[in-house]
Write a protein that holds these residues in place. Structure first.
Motif, short mmCIF file in Angstrom:
data_model
loop_
_atom_site.label_atom_id
_atom_site.label_comp_id
_atom_site.label_asym_id
_atom_site.label_seq_id
_atom_site.Cartn_x
_atom_site.Cartn_y
_atom_site.Cartn_z
N GLN A 1 1.05 -1.68 -0.20
CA GLN A 1 -0.27 0.13 -0.30
C GLN A 1 0.46 1.59 -0.14
OE1 GLN A 1 -1.88 -0.91 3.30
NE2 GLN A 1 -4.41 -0.93 2.93
N PRO A 2 0.63 2.54 -0.13
CA PRO A 2 -0.94 2.74 -1.03
C PRO A 2 -1.46 1.84 -2.67
CG PRO A 2 0.48 4.64 -0.61
CD PRO A 2 1.44 3.79 -0.38
N VAL A 3 -1.62 2.47 -3.59
CA VAL A 3 -2.16 1.13 -4.64
C VAL A 3 -2.33 2.60 -5.32
CG1 VAL A 3 -2.41 -1.08 -4.40
CG2 VAL A 3 -4.67 0.02 -4.25
N PHE A 4 -1.93 2.77 -6.47
CA PHE A 4 -2.56 3.08 -8.29
C PHE A 4 -2.03 4.60 -7.60
CE2 PHE A 4 -6.18 0.20 -7.60
CZ PHE A 4 -6.18 -0.36 -8.86
N VAL A 5 -0.41 4.77 -7.08
CA VAL A 5 -0.39 6.40 -6.64
C VAL A 5 0.75 6.41 -7.84
CG1 VAL A 5 -0.15 6.36 -3.97
CG2 VAL A 5 1.10 4.89 -4.67
N THR A 6 1.57 5.08 -8.35
CA THR A 6 2.34 5.58 -9.55
C THR A 6 2.04 6.11 -10.62
OG1 THR A 6 3.01 3.50 -8.63
CG2 THR A 6 4.87 4.23 -9.80
N PRO A 7 2.49 6.67 -11.49
CA PRO A 7 2.56 7.88 -12.02
C PRO A 7 2.37 6.34 -13.99
CG PRO A 7 4.55 8.51 -11.96
CD PRO A 7 4.08 7.80 -10.86
N ILE A 8 2.01 6.97 -15.08
CA ILE A 8 1.03 5.62 -15.71
C ILE A 8 2.48 5.35 -16.58
CG2 ILE A 8 0.58 7.28 -17.23
CD1 ILE A 8 -0.97 4.15 -17.02
N THR A 9 3.32 6.14 -16.59
CA THR A 9 4.69 6.52 -17.13
C THR A 9 5.77 5.40 -16.50
OG1 THR A 9 6.09 8.79 -16.57
CG2 THR A 9 4.68 8.60 -18.84
N ASP A 10 5.77 5.79 -15.76
CA ASP A 10 6.96 4.62 -14.59
C ASP A 10 6.28 3.67 -14.80
OD1 ASP A 10 7.87 7.03 -13.77
OD2 ASP A 10 7.45 6.20 -11.50
N LEU A 11 4.38 3.02 -14.29
CA LEU A 11 3.73 2.04 -14.73
C LEU A 11 4.40 1.49 -16.30
CD1 LEU A 11 0.79 2.19 -13.91
CD2 LEU A 11 2.47 0.90 -12.43
N LEU A 12 4.68 1.90 -17.04
CA LEU A 12 4.49 1.44 -18.77
C LEU A 12 6.29 1.19 -18.47
CD1 LEU A 12 2.80 3.85 -20.55
CD2 LEU A 12 2.16 1.07 -20.42
N LYS A 13 7.41 1.76 -17.41
CA LYS A 13 8.29 1.66 -17.88
C LYS A 13 8.60 0.08 -17.04
CE LYS A 13 10.38 6.04 -17.17
NZ LYS A 13 11.31 7.17 -16.07
N GLY A 14 7.96 -0.22 -15.99
CA GLY A 14 7.93 -1.22 -14.98
C GLY A 14 7.85 -2.19 -15.78
N ALA A 15 6.55 -2.33 -17.07
CA ALA A 15 6.13 -3.71 -18.04
C ALA A 15 7.12 -3.68 -18.65
CB ALA A 15 4.59 -2.75 -18.53
N ARG A 16 7.76 -2.39 -19.06
CA ARG A 16 8.99 -2.55 -20.41
C ARG A 16 10.02 -3.82 -19.98
NH1 ARG A 16 13.44 -2.37 -22.99
NH2 ARG A 16 13.52 -0.57 -24.41
#
Lengths: 500, 380, 373
Positions: C178-193
């Motif tokens: 927690q907390p969830v959903f706090v990371t900006p989408i660009t970071d999430l995409l980087k993570g997915a990469r």
């Protein structure tokens, strides 16, 4: 087949009786066993010849010679065929055929100037009486074992499987000393491709003679370099007919008390008909026990060697002290210690097997108790290892099939060496190698690891465990039987309420 | 390639190389416990409790001391004193002197965490005096202190009487923002090592010591209790009417208090964040207990007596919690882990350790204890 | 070179084996460290990145299937030759072979390093690589049926390890997530990469597709396989985040193996040793599938006998593994493999699809014209 259609082709008849005698005696190197008698009556000459010891001489005297010589039966093929009270007269012309069949116990009657000789099958075989099988012992179920006599064995099989569906194909194998071999299967169940493969392998076999079914098995196996048996051998007619009923193919060899069953999978070596005689849950437990035993017997000692040589970290602290104390007195590295002890167990087993039963038992006790204790006291091995080795030896004897038990014991040695050199990585390497090896094996062209691969979930309840009989209405699918369904699926009983 | 060829090739390669360095059991000096004390001149003094299998020696346990600039160097120096190869794969307990622990233990741990061969289940404890003093105590139990501590702590932690203090739990707590680790404190009591208290750490430094009872209180919140023995003392006055006067002999010196021995069947604590902005928290503690014994002849036949006892216990426990919490606030350590709940419920950027240290003295927590007596039947 | 291939009946495989193929090739060495890599990018929201990656990979697989369906029974090598002509098509095919070889090599040396770090710090590299290559050669020699059998059996033989994750699961600290959903989408995409290296391997589908017996049933097992990998990835990532603290994750290279260190049983004190060794059964299937891809590819493109390629590549990898034994070298190889693979596997099919579709349409029209005339 073709030969019989054109009998005149290789015919030696008509021939003078004396000439015939000379030919035959030449062929048999003037062997005194060849009994060739010539009788004369009213200008006619009649020859009766057979090999002594191979035939029932009483029958010859009573039913063949007696009527021919004393009664007024005319000496002609037709009257002999019609009036001699013996079963199955056969007319033969071919010398080769005659020679071969003499050795099988046929008796020939030839009347001079006739076109054919008449043969009767009067073979007599000395055999031991039926006994309990010694290599495979059962607690439950029929315990009778096959004998060396083909006739007896066929008799037992026929009594076990009383169906006109049962096919017993006959082959003569061996160029020098032909021996009778039978392929036995159920026509409407066994896969015809498999039958054809087996037939082909037997007919294409070009050898001088077959000593025993075990040797025949090695000739027709899929892979000769592997350590795993690919065909099941059994002494139990019970097990034999059980497999035939499942749709497998059996092979019987004259003079051999062990039958061959094919195709097999790795798991069928852990099956025993006893599992079926037990209740399904008990049977499942026993079968599971055997699988675990196989793993134990191949992995336990190597794990000890790996842990004691490299990975002291994985030993639980309480065991560590005991293990360390007993290891401290041993001057060898664990690998030598383990190999030494395993070798000793193998020696005990081998000497026990070679000696008469009673002495064998004594050897077992002496070996187990005295030598074991002495070895620990002398500081040659640690007592923990004694337990491991004994356990894995014990485990290897649980395999219902002797060949697989031996395999399990032998695999242990390379595994111990691998463990001693590369620890747990070595063990895993060995395990991976074995699994891949098993995957590559086939038995009569069928994958050895079925039903795990090719995956047939529906066969699991016959191979890995057993379900109650209402779930056993299908046959083993992995071997592609012609007829998959054993009996119609039974309807599940409607559940009653508690006090209905 | 046939199997034969592969196996011939394989075995030949193995035999040619001679292979991997072995760790044969009988050639090892297995460290089962290690004491660490910091010396004045930056030297680290280690005391090693070693198991080695020497057929000549009386005991398989021995203790050696060695110093060095780092733990690993000390180990190297210890190697000169013993004819076995020192190895730490079976290290069961790492003991820090009290002095050393107040200076911080994470730098001393480095080697163990980084070493893939080290175990994660080993315990970290603090010695009441110095580690070497604890470990050189030559009684039967102290000789094999590594195994002894292992058994002792495993048992206590299994009973949930003290918070888990293995290296994994410690590193997680020390590394989690808004949570401070706790470690057991060990001393020699009646000639054998015993848990004498619980050390509360700030980051990786020991700052405060609390009793084992308070340790259990903390553990209710960190973990769930199950079959844990506890005891509590409450005033006797409210139970006036339930006291069995005949049994109330004179030999009871004090007549003001009664001690209750009880078994927690199930106990759990839950921290909830009431308001993130105002820094208010609520802690709900639920204990289902069996009363095992009372120090005074109070009869619990009556339903009301049980209700009363529950209430008194709740009051006392709440007091104890509040005191403990106040003390931790004064020392600015957060063994309960309020901070991690604060962080989890705050939707904005990351919380830093410093930030939480500033906030912690100002938070207010509402402790709510709920005691349920399930069984008092055997006590009449 | 034929674009469509005729597969002999005895080499065909049932579609549901694709589940094991996809799961085996994706689960390999990547999963050991990927949780850490994603965590470093997106912290507690790492699982969202995995879900994103899952959807992206699903998209790519759909695209691949669509490309394959345009042909009767072709693999990527044939399709590329059909689209780009003989020379460029073969060049592109070589790219794929090179990609498989690079992945193969990176997995091999990484697993050797894991063994060295966790079990035998002093062991000679060449023993381990020789051993692994022996197993690879031995099973690839058995052909496609044995290869798939290895996938199936090793799948069952290695998944008992999941039981060992119960203990760390019980010790999880849920607040770490927690907390969830706090990371900006660009970071999430980087993570997915970051997950690309781990998810890689499903491109084997491009090769194995013609071997499938019942192609209409292929979709479900493929996605089940992908789903299983994703599930395990999610599970381990959540466990890792919950079980370890921030610095612990940062410090541990193969963080997943750390989870197994807490478990101990009465008869075995430390399971991480067993797990590292047992991981051989996870690594071998991906190695042999990749090796098969290499040998099969060279046979398709250049008519080199598979045996010859097998031994050559094995010897090359053996020699290569002797020279890449330092940690940063290995990381470099992994990075290359992951970068190179990213473009080839995750981007290239998207470009290929429109070309294939256009070409097919054009061909159809041409055929249609012929009919009119």
């Amino acid at each position: 087949m073709k030969r019989s259609r054109s009998p005149e082709k290789g015919s030696i008849f008509p021939i003078k009786v004396a000439e015939l005698k000379k030919i035959l005696q030449d062929q048999f190197n003037n062997n005194p066993d060849l009994s060739f008698s010539i009788y004369e009556k009213k200008d006619k000459k009649l020859a009766v010849f057979f090999i002594a010891y191979l035939v029932e001489s009483e029958k010859i005297e009573n039913f063949l010679l007696e009527p021919l010589l004393s009664k007024e039966i005319p000496w002609a093929n037709t009257s002999i065929k019609n009036e001699i009270p013996l079963n199955g007269p056969e007319e033969v012309v071919n010398l080769k055929n005659i020679l071969a069949n003499l050795l099988l116990g046929k008796v020939y009657v030839y009347i001079e100037q006739e076109q054919t000789a008449i043969a009767y099958m009067l073979s007599k075989k000395e055999k031991r009486s039926l006994q309990q099988s010694e290599t495979e012992s059962l607690v439950l179920g029929p315990k009778i074992g096959f004998t060396e006599s083909m006739v007896t064995n066929l008799n037992i099989v026929r009594w076990n499987i009383r169906s006109e569906d049962l096919v017993l194909e006959r082959f003569m194998l061996g160029k020098r000393e032909p021996r009778e071999v039978r392929i036995i299967y159920l026509h409407s169940i066994a896969n015809s491709d498999d039958v054809q493969t087996m037939r082909q392998r037997l007919t294409e076999l070009d050898i001088d003679f077959v000593e025993d079914s075990a040797i025949l098995m090695q000739y027709i196996e899929d892979s000769s370099s592997t350590i795993f048996p690919q065909f099941l051998s059994t002494e139990l007619p019970d097990r034999f007919s059980y497999s035939i009923n499942k749709g497998k193919i059996g092979v019987l060899v004259e003079n051999s008390p062990t039958a061959i069953i094919a195709p097999t999978s790795f798991f069928s070596y852990f099956e025993s008909t006893e599992d079926l005689y037990m209740r399904w849950n008990v049977g499942t437990f026993l079968r599971g026990l055997r699988f675990i035993s196989f793993l134990l017997s191949t992995l336990l000692t190597p794990m000890y060697v790996a842990a004691a040589t490299f990975h002291y970290e994985i030993i639980p602290p309480t065991l560590l002290v005991n293990l360390g104390l007993s290891r401290a007195a041993v001057p060898f590295p664990p690998i030598l210690e383990a190999l030494f002890l395993e070798l000793m167990i193998e020696l005990l087993r081998e000497s026990g097997a070679r000696l008469p039963t009673k002495v064998g038992q004594t050897i077992g006790i002496v070996g187990g108790v005295v030598v074991g204790t002495a070895a620990v006291q002398a500081g040659i091995t640690s007592n923990v290892l004694i337990i491991f080795v004994a356990l894995s030896a014990l485990a290897s004897f649980t395999a219902p099939n002797y060949l697989m038990g031996t395999t399990a014991r032998i695999i242990r040695f390379p595994m111990i060496i691998l463990a001693g050199f590369l620890g747990i990585i070595g063990i895993l390497f060995g395990a991976c190698f074995l699994v891949i090896h098993l995957l590559k094996l086939t038995s009569l062209g069928r994958p050895y690891l079925s039903p795990i691969y090719p995956l047939e979930m529906k066969d699991f309840n016959k191979v890995l465990f057993r379900l109650p009989n209402q779930f056993q209405y299908k046959r083993f699918k992995s071997y592609r039987p012609k007829d998959l369904i054993r009996y119609p699926k039974q309807k599940a009983k409607k559940k009653k309420d508690i006090d209905e | 390639m046939s199997i034969k060829r592969i196996s011939i090739l394989f075995f030949s390669v193995i035999f040619l190389t001679g292979c991997v360095a072995t760790n044969e059991l009988e050639e090892l000096a297995i460290i089962s416990a290690r004491g660490i004390d910091l010396k004045e001149d930056d030297e680290i003094e280690t005391t090693l409790n070693i198991i080695r299998f020497d057929p000549e020696a009386q005991s398989i346990y021995t203790t050696i001391k060695a110093a060095g600039k780092s733990v690993k160097q000390a180990r190297e120096h210890a190697g000169y004193q013993i004819g076995y190869e020192i190895s730490e794969g079976q290290l069961r307990a790492e003991i820090y002197g009290r002095e050393t622990a107040t200076k911080g233990i994470t730098p001393l741990l480095g080697g163990l965490i980084r070493d893939a061969q080290a175990s994660d289940t080993m315990y970290l404890v603090i010695a009441n005096s110095t580690a070497s003093e604890l470990m050189e105590h030559q009684t039967d139990n102290a000789k094999s202190i590594g195994r002894y501590l292992d058994a002792l702590l495993t048992k206590e932690i299994k009973e949930k009487a003290i918070p888990a203090s293995n290296i994994q739990k410690y590193t997680v707590s020390a590394g989690t923002i808004g949570q401070d680790p706790v470690l057991a404190i060990i001393d020699i009591k009646d000639d054998s090592p015993a848990i004498v208290g619980i050390g509360l750490l700030k980051g990786d430094r020991l700052v405060k010591e609390v009793s084992t009872h308070e340790g259990t209180l903390i553990n209710i919140i960190l973990d769930r209790l199950k079959n844990t023995e506890m005891s509590i003392t409450v005033p006797l006055a409210p139970f006036e009417s339930y006291i069995d006067k005949e049994l109330m002999h004179e030999h009871y010196a004090s007549t003001e208090e009664v001690t209750i021995q009880y078994l927690v069947n199930k106990g759990k604590g839950k921290i909830k964040v009431k308001n993130v902005k105002n820094l208010t928290f609520k802690t709900e503690i639920q204990l289902d207990i069996d009363v095992r014994g009372l120090s005074k002849p109070v009869s619990l036949k009556n339903k009301n007596a049980i209700k009363l006892l529950e209430k008194e216990m709740e009051k006392k426990l709440t007091d104890q919690y509040e005191n403990l919490f106040k003390e931790t606030q004064e020392a600015n350590i957060d063994p309960f882990g309020f901070g991690k709940f604060y962080r989890a419920n705050r939707q904005v950027a990351k919380l830093t350790d410093n930030e939480w240290r500033k906030l912690y003295p100002n938070i207010s927590v509402d402790f709510h204890v709920d005691v349920d007596i399930l069984q008092a039947g055997t006590i009449q | 070179m034929d674009i469509n291939i005729n597969i002999k009946k005895n080499l065909q495989i049932r579609a549901f084996y694709l589940f094991f193929v996809i799961a085996s090739i994706q689960l390999g060495i990547g999963i050991l460290g990927v949780s850490r890599l994603i965590y470093l990018e997106v912290q507690q929201d790492a699982w969202i990145s995995i879900v994103i990656a899952f959807f992206y990979v699903s998209l790519i697989i759909m695209v691949m299937l669509l490309i394959l369906k345009q042909y009767e029974n072709a693999d990527i090598y044939g399709i590329q030759v059909d689209i780009f002509g003989k020379w460029i098509g073969k060049l592109f095919g070589t790219f794929f072979i090179f990609h498989f070889a690079l992945s193969f090599f990176s997995i091999l040396i990484t697993y050797i390093e894991v063994i060295k770090v966790f079990i035998f710090p002093t062991v000679n590299d060449y023993i381990l690589s020789f051993m692994l290559l022996c197993l690879v050669i031995y099973s690839v020699l058995g052909g496609i049926r044995v290869i798939i059998g290895v996938c199936v059996i090793f799948f069952f033989l290695s998944h008992w390890l999941l039981i060992l994750l119960i203990q760390p699961a019980l010790q999880m600290e849920l607040t770490h997530l927690q907390p969830v959903f706090v990371t900006p989408i660009t970071d999430l995409l980087k993570g997915a990469r970051v997950t690309s290296y781990t998810f890689m391997g499903f491109e084997i589908l491009f090769l194995i597709y013609p071997f499938i017996l019942n192609k209409n049933k292929a979709k479900l097992p493929i996605f089940l396989g992908l789903g299983w990998t994703t599930f395990l990835l999610l599970l381990t990532t959540i466990l890792v985040i919950g079980y370890f603290s921030f610095d612990q994750i940062e410090r541990r290279e193969w963080v997943l193996l750390g989870l197994f260190k807490i478990q101990s049983f009465a008869f075995i004190e430390r399971f991480d040793y067993i797990v590292v060794a047992e991981w051989m059964m996870v690594v071998i299937p991906s190695l042999i599938l990749l090796m098969w891809g290499i040998t099969y590819g060279t046979k398709r493109l250049y008519q080199v006998p598979q045996r010859a390629t097998l031994y050559t590549i094995a010897i090359l990898c053996f020699i290569g593994s002797l020279f890449t034994n330092e940690h940063f070298q290995i990381q470099k190889v992994i990075n290359w493999s992951s970068e190179y693979g990213f473009w080839l596997v995750y981007v290239y099919p998207l470009l290929l699809l429109p070309i294939v579709l256009i070409k097919k349409k054009w061909q159809k029209r041409k055929d249609g014209d012929h009919h009119v005339h």
